[in-house]
Write an enzyme that holds these catalytic residues in place. Sequence first.
Site, mmCIF file in Angstrom:
data_model
loop_
_atom_site.group_PDB
_atom_site.id
_atom_site.type_symbol
_atom_site.label_atom_id
_atom_site.label_comp_id
_atom_site.label_asym_id
_atom_site.label_seq_id
_atom_site.Cartn_x
_atom_site.Cartn_y
_atom_site.Cartn_z
ATOM 1 N NE ARG A 1 -23.738 20.082 -59.421
ATOM 2 C CZ ARG A 1 -22.543 19.483 -59.321
ATOM 3 N NH1 ARG A 1 -21.701 19.842 -58.372
ATOM 4 N NH2 ARG A 1 -22.207 18.527 -60.163
ATOM 5 C CE LYS B 1 -41.195 34.425 -48.803
ATOM 6 N NZ LYS B 1 -40.458 33.474 -48.055
ATOM 7 C CE1 TYR C 1 -42.401 29.635 -44.192
ATOM 8 C CE2 TYR C 1 -40.233 28.670 -44.469
ATOM 9 C CZ TYR C 1 -41.527 28.847 -44.902
ATOM 10 O OH TYR C 1 -41.940 28.230 -46.048
ATOM 11 C CG ASP D 1 -34.823 33.885 -41.629
ATOM 12 O OD1 ASP D 1 -34.855 34.897 -42.354
ATOM 13 O OD2 ASP D 1 -35.557 32.895 -41.806
HETATM 14 C C1 LIG Z 1 -38.683 34.142 -42.369
HETATM 15 C C2 LIG Z 1 -38.538 33.142 -43.486
HETATM 16 N N1 LIG Z 1 -37.417 32.423 -43.585
HETATM 17 C C3 LIG Z 1 -37.245 31.516 -44.566
HETATM 18 C C4 LIG Z 1 -38.219 31.264 -45.507
HETATM 19 C C5 LIG Z 1 -38.007 30.223 -46.566
HETATM 20 O O1 LIG Z 1 -37.707 30.811 -47.776
HETATM 21 P P1 LIG Z 1 -38.073 30.182 -49.225
HETATM 22 O O2 LIG Z 1 -39.557 30.113 -49.302
HETATM 23 O O3 LIG Z 1 -37.429 31.133 -50.164
HETATM 24 O O4 LIG Z 1 -37.458 28.818 -49.258
HETATM 25 C C6 LIG Z 1 -39.408 31.996 -45.430
HETATM 26 C C7 LIG Z 1 -40.490 31.743 -46.409
HETATM 27 O O5 LIG Z 1 -41.620 32.139 -46.214
HETATM 28 C C8 LIG Z 1 -39.572 32.955 -44.397
HETATM 29 O O6 LIG Z 1 -40.697 33.679 -44.267
#
Ligand SMILES: Cc1ncc(COP(=O)(O)O)c(C=O)c1O
Length: 379
Positions: A46, A195, A98, A170
Site C-alpha cells: 500500500r 483516459k 466532470y 484536471d
Molecule cells: C475530466 C475528468 N476528470 C476526472 C474523471 C474521473 O476519473 P476516473 O473515472 O478515472 O475516476 C473523469 C472521468 O470521466 C473525467 O472525464
Amino acid sequence: MKFATKLIHAGAEPDPSTGAIMVPIYQTSTYVQSAPGKNKGYEYARSQNPTRKALEDALAIIENAKHALCFGSGVAATDAVIKLLQPGDEVIAASDMYGGTYRLFTKVFEKFGIKFLYTDTTKVDNISSLLSNRTKLVWLETPTNPLMNITDIAAVAAITGPRKILLCVDNTFASPYLQNPLDLGADIVMHSATKYLGGHSDSIHGCLMMNDQELRDQLYFIQKSCGAVPGPMDCFLILRGLKTLHVRMQRHCENGTKVAHFLRNHPKIEKVYWCGFEDHPGYAIAKSQMRDFGGMMSFTLKDDSIENANRVLSSTKVFALAESLGGVESLINHPASMTHASIPREERIKNGLSDSLIRLSVGIEDADDLIDDLNQAIG
Ligand SMILES: Cc1ncc(COP(=O)(O)O)c(C=O)c1O
C-alpha cells in the site's frame, strides 16, 4: 529530452534482477525484511510498489513535475487533494466540469464542512470575486467535460499564487501532450489516467503531479493512509499506454479536426463545441496554452429533441455508445444521462449542458470511416 523520447524512456530502467527491458508487474502485497526495519526500500505494497514507482517516475517526467503519485482512479486522486483541506475551508471550482467531480465535492465532502463555490472560471474575474480568507483551493478543468470551455491557467495562477491558494488543474482532456499546467503556474495536476494516458480503455487509474516537496509528502501521507492505490497490473498498463501517447494524441488531434469540421458543415447540426474553432470563445487562450486542440467535442442537433438525440446515439456503428473517453476507439456519449447524470438537471441546463447534447471522443481509426458513421447516424 524531447517529449516523444521522454514518453518511451521515462521511468524505464531495466529490471535490476533480470535486465528485463519492461518494468515487471510486482504482484506482491509485502516484502521480506532481513531484520526488523531492514529492507530494500519496500515494506508493504500500500505504501510502495516498484511497478507503481516506475509509473510515478514516468508521470512526473512527462508533466514536467518533480513528483507524481498514483491512485486507484481519477476520482481517488481528486479525493486525495480535497483531503488536504479542513472543515471551514472554501474551494472555488468550475461550474461546468466532470459530473463525478461535482458529485464527490457536493455529496461526499460538503458534509465534512468544506464549502464549494461554483462559477464560470472562463471569466477569471468570477474567481476573484469569490475569494475570501477561507479560500484554500481553486479547482479547474480545462478544456471542460463536456462543453470544451477553456480557462486561462496562467491568469488564475496569478491570482492564487501570491495568496498561497492551491491551484489544481484536471488535465484529463488535454493530456500532457497538449498542455502542462505546472509550467503555467498550477500547483497540482490531476489526471484520470483511465483516459488518454492509458489510452486503451482497459484500466481505471488516477494520478497527481506536483513540484513542491511538502505538498508531495502531504499527498503521499494521504495516499498511504487512505489506501486508494492502484494495483501493479494497472500501473503496468498505464506505463505501456504512455509509450504511445504522442502518436495516439497526434492522430486524435488530426481526426478531431476533421470530425469537428464535418459536423459544423452538416445541415442537421445546430452547434459544435470544439476549442479548435477560431470563433470558439476560448480559442486564443487554448492556442496559447495548448499545443493542439484534441479529439474531444460535443454537439447539438437542429431537431433538439431527446428522441432525435437518442436515435443518433443508438445508430452509430463505429462509434460505441459508452461512458469514458481517450481510448484508441471512438466513443459516443449522452452526458445528461451518462457521465453527468449526477448533476441536478437545473444546474446542468443553467451551465449550458442541454438534455440533447451529444459528446464524442474521437479515436484513432480512419477519419473517413468516422465521418461516414456519423453521417449515416445523423441521417
Ligand atoms: C475530466 C475528468 N476528470 C476526472 C474523471 C474521473 O476519473 P476516473 O473515472 O478515472 O475516476 C473523469 C472521468 O470521466 C473525467 O472525464
